[in-house]
Design an enzyme around this catalytic site. Sequence first.
Site, mmCIF file in Angstrom:
data_model
loop_
_atom_site.group_PDB
_atom_site.id
_atom_site.type_symbol
_atom_site.label_atom_id
_atom_site.label_comp_id
_atom_site.label_asym_id
_atom_site.label_seq_id
_atom_site.Cartn_x
_atom_site.Cartn_y
_atom_site.Cartn_z
ATOM 1 N N ALA A 145 0.660 -1.162 -0.421
ATOM 2 C CA ALA A 145 0.480 0.312 0.532
ATOM 3 C C ALA A 145 0.842 1.177 -0.243
ATOM 4 O O ALA A 145 1.793 1.432 0.310
ATOM 5 C CB ALA A 145 -1.154 0.143 1.044
ATOM 6 N N PRO A 146 0.438 1.914 -0.074
ATOM 7 C CA PRO A 146 -0.967 2.677 -1.355
ATOM 8 C C PRO A 146 -0.993 2.108 -2.920
ATOM 9 O O PRO A 146 -2.140 2.184 -3.438
ATOM 10 C CB PRO A 146 -1.067 4.108 -1.438
ATOM 11 C CG PRO A 146 -0.013 5.009 -1.655
ATOM 12 C CD PRO A 146 1.356 3.394 -0.588
ATOM 13 N N GLY A 147 -0.211 1.441 -3.242
ATOM 14 C CA GLY A 147 0.011 0.663 -4.764
ATOM 15 C C GLY A 147 0.620 1.334 -6.026
ATOM 16 O O GLY A 147 0.771 0.997 -6.949
ATOM 17 N N GLY A 148 2.398 2.178 -5.401
ATOM 18 C CA GLY A 148 2.212 2.689 -6.707
ATOM 19 C C GLY A 148 3.231 2.005 -7.569
ATOM 20 O O GLY A 148 3.273 1.878 -8.057
ATOM 21 N N LYS A 149 4.241 0.993 -6.457
ATOM 22 C CA LYS A 149 5.121 -0.193 -6.782
ATOM 23 C C LYS A 149 4.841 -1.352 -7.876
ATOM 24 O O LYS A 149 4.519 -1.702 -8.189
ATOM 25 C CB LYS A 149 5.908 -0.118 -5.994
ATOM 26 C CG LYS A 149 7.019 0.989 -6.064
ATOM 27 C CD LYS A 149 8.246 0.790 -4.903
ATOM 28 C CE LYS A 149 7.292 1.036 -3.758
ATOM 29 N NZ LYS A 149 7.417 2.847 -3.506
ATOM 30 N N ASP A 194 0.844 -9.255 8.389
ATOM 31 C CA ASP A 194 2.398 -9.027 8.745
ATOM 32 C C ASP A 194 3.269 -9.867 7.815
ATOM 33 O O ASP A 194 3.000 -10.757 8.056
ATOM 34 C CB ASP A 194 2.584 -8.841 10.011
ATOM 35 C CG ASP A 194 3.916 -8.667 10.771
ATOM 36 O OD1 ASP A 194 4.948 -8.311 9.326
ATOM 37 O OD2 ASP A 194 3.885 -7.404 11.089
ATOM 38 N N ASP A 210 9.805 -3.277 -0.635
ATOM 39 C CA ASP A 210 10.562 -1.285 -0.361
ATOM 40 C C ASP A 210 9.932 -1.028 1.512
ATOM 41 O O ASP A 210 8.637 -1.039 2.221
ATOM 42 C CB ASP A 210 9.330 -0.428 -1.270
ATOM 43 C CG ASP A 210 9.616 0.848 -0.973
ATOM 44 O OD1 ASP A 210 10.700 1.328 -0.189
ATOM 45 O OD2 ASP A 210 8.503 1.578 -0.986
ATOM 46 N N CYS A 263 13.632 4.323 1.946
ATOM 47 C CA CYS A 263 13.627 5.737 1.720
ATOM 48 C C CYS A 263 14.058 6.545 2.437
ATOM 49 O O CYS A 263 13.506 7.358 3.047
ATOM 50 C CB CYS A 263 11.745 6.581 0.797
ATOM 51 S SG CYS A 263 12.033 7.753 0.587
#
Length: 335
Positions: A145-149, A194, A210, A263
């Site tokens: 989430a939220p779904g970019g990758k 998880d 990520d 990040c």
Amino acid sequence: MPKQSERWDRSDEVIFSDRSTPEARRLAQKYGYLPYIVERYLELLGDEAEDLLEANEVPMPETLRCNDFKISCGELESRLGEAGFELERVPFLPHGYHVISSPISPGATHEYLKGYYYLQDPGSMLIVYVMNPRPSATILDMAAAPGGKSTQILQLTRDSSLLIAVEPKRERIKALRSNLQRMGFSNYILIRSDARFLSLDTKPAQVLLDAPSSGEGIIRKDKNRKTKTSLSDLRRIHELQVELLNRALSIVSPGGTVTYAACSTAVEEGEYTVHKVLADKDYVTTERPFGFPLSKPFEEYRGVIFDDRVKGCGRLFPHKQGTEGFFICKLRRLD
């Protein structure tokens, strides 16, 4: 000879100690940081440390990823141009555009609602290009989430890979599903779990992690990150990343790859995590990405010399690549 766990504990005490010097405290006060963060920059970057601090003061432009699964990028450029948007291609991102100016919020257009593009930072986009998702492969996104990758993986594989997207929080699952549907994809399974305790009937050929991080890499977008994470918080985040990366390497198929990213400009959320995870895994190698503007990783910190395989990882810096700060490492399980 001390046991491996004891060596790790001693290294942890060195890595996670606050050694802030007067110069670090001066710069921390000037730019509004916790002193330990600035001290790390000084130790690792030397004269470049203030360049990074200055770069973090420059706001990031909005960046979008054209979804060429639904529309050609040329047509998207034309449509947004007619609507008054000024776009600039990001040279190292095949589908990436900086939004130089716009008459309205890029998230409020008909094109956005139709799934023609996704608002995504450049470093985040780069991770999936480094990953190089394979068509028809089973792919696991451990923190989706939220779904970019997730949407980018399905875009690059033309919705042919089977994407297993994992997210532990119910509300974020809703956002993930919404973005996958908006972008036009259907070949995915959503799992609320998880990822550390995930059990699958099949071993994915590729895994994306990520990892949850301090977000120190997005100070250009969120100034609160300058003071949000204490050293004890950072140590907990590091330990979580170690658990997740260990799980990723245990769950990927033999010969498969794990792409790990954080990040952050913190060595504690990158090189040191890979160093600790690889200590007992001679069956894992790292693959240096070529064709991308990545800086070399750090090879040691405070006298802790990292596993030689860490050299295969890479970094993005605001003052060098003009992006957010990111650590990226592609690992391959050989057995």
